[in-house]
Design an enzyme around this catalytic site. Sequence first.
Site, PDB file in Angstrom:
ATOM      1  CE1 TYR A   1      -4.149  -1.870   0.292  1.00 55.22           C
ATOM      2  CE2 TYR A   1      -2.804  -3.324   2.103  1.00 55.22           C
ATOM      3  CZ  TYR A   1      -3.837  -2.945   1.376  1.00 55.22           C
ATOM      4  OH  TYR A   1      -4.916  -4.199   1.376  1.00 55.22           O
ATOM      5  CG  HIS A   2       4.892   1.589   0.136  1.00 54.45           C
ATOM      6  ND1 HIS A   2       4.631   0.467   1.136  1.00 54.45           N
ATOM      7  CD2 HIS A   2       5.850   1.599  -0.518  1.00 54.45           C
ATOM      8  CE1 HIS A   2       5.832  -0.203   0.483  1.00 54.45           C
ATOM      9  NE2 HIS A   2       6.687   0.346  -0.086  1.00 54.45           N
TER      10      HIS A   2
END
Lengths: 136, 136
Positions: free
Chosen positions: A48-49
Site C-alpha cells: 500500500y505505497h
Amino acid sequence: MKVTFVDFGRHGDERGMLVALEEGRNIPFTIRRVYYLFDTRPHVRRGYHAHRQLKQIMIAVSGSVKVHLDDGCEVTEVTLDSPYRGLLLESMVWREMSEFSSDCVLMVLADQLYDPADYVRDYQEFCTLAKQERKS
Amino acid sequence: MKVTFVDFGRHGDERGMLVALEEGRNIPFTIRRVYYLFDTRPHVRRGYHAHRQLKQIMIAVSGSVKVHLDDGCEVTEVTLDSPYRGLLLESMVWREMSEFSSDCVLMVLADQLYDPADYVRDYQEFCTLAKQERKS
C-alpha cells in the site's frame, strides 16, 4: 503497464542451488538496503505505497506471493514464485502484496536506505503525483 | 575463536515480520553482492574455502544450517536458525556448512563482487597463510 523481470543465472550443481546478485552486473543499481518479509499471516495484504525515488527488486526466495502493481494509469498483477526471478520496481509504482504462502520469504534489494519521506502512502496523492509525472 | 553475531531489529507487526539490513547502519560494510543457497541436498557439506579479503554476513532467512569455522588456530561450530541473526565472517576464516534443513535458505551479503582470486580453496595453503598473517 510494462512489468520488468530480471532472470538470474543458476549456479547450482549436485550439492544444491545458488543464485548471486551483484550490483552493476545483474542488479541495475547500487544495493544499499536488503530486507525480507516472512511469517506473514494468512489473508494479509501488505505494501500500500509507492516510492518517489527508490528502485527495488523483489524476489520470492522461498514460497510465493502475488504482487498487484499500479502506475496510476494501468494495473496488473504478477506472481513471484521463483528464487531465479526478480521483479524490478521503478519509482512511482503503487504495490500491494497478497496471498503469501506460509513459507514465503520475500526478499527485496533497494538502491536507497530507509527514508520515510520517500514513501507515498496515500493512494489519491499517488494518483495525483503519477498524473503530474506523465504530463511533465 | 571469536565469533561475531549481529542481531537485527524486528520490524514486525500483526501482519507479519520484516528485517532490514542497511549498509553503514546494521551492516558494517558496503553491500556489493547478495547470494543465497537453497535446495541443498541432504548430507551435503559446502563451503571449503576462505576469503583473502572479502567480508560477509550469513543469515538463515529460512530453516537452519551448521557452520564450521576455522581461523587456522582454533575451530568452532555455530548453528544459524534465525532470520534475526547474522554471522559476521571476516577475511581469512575457513568455513564449511552442513546439516542444511530441507527448507534452508542461507542468504549471504558480501562486501565484494565475485572474484575467484579472492578464494583460498586449499586447506593447507589456508593454514600457511593464516600462520603468516598471525606473525605479521
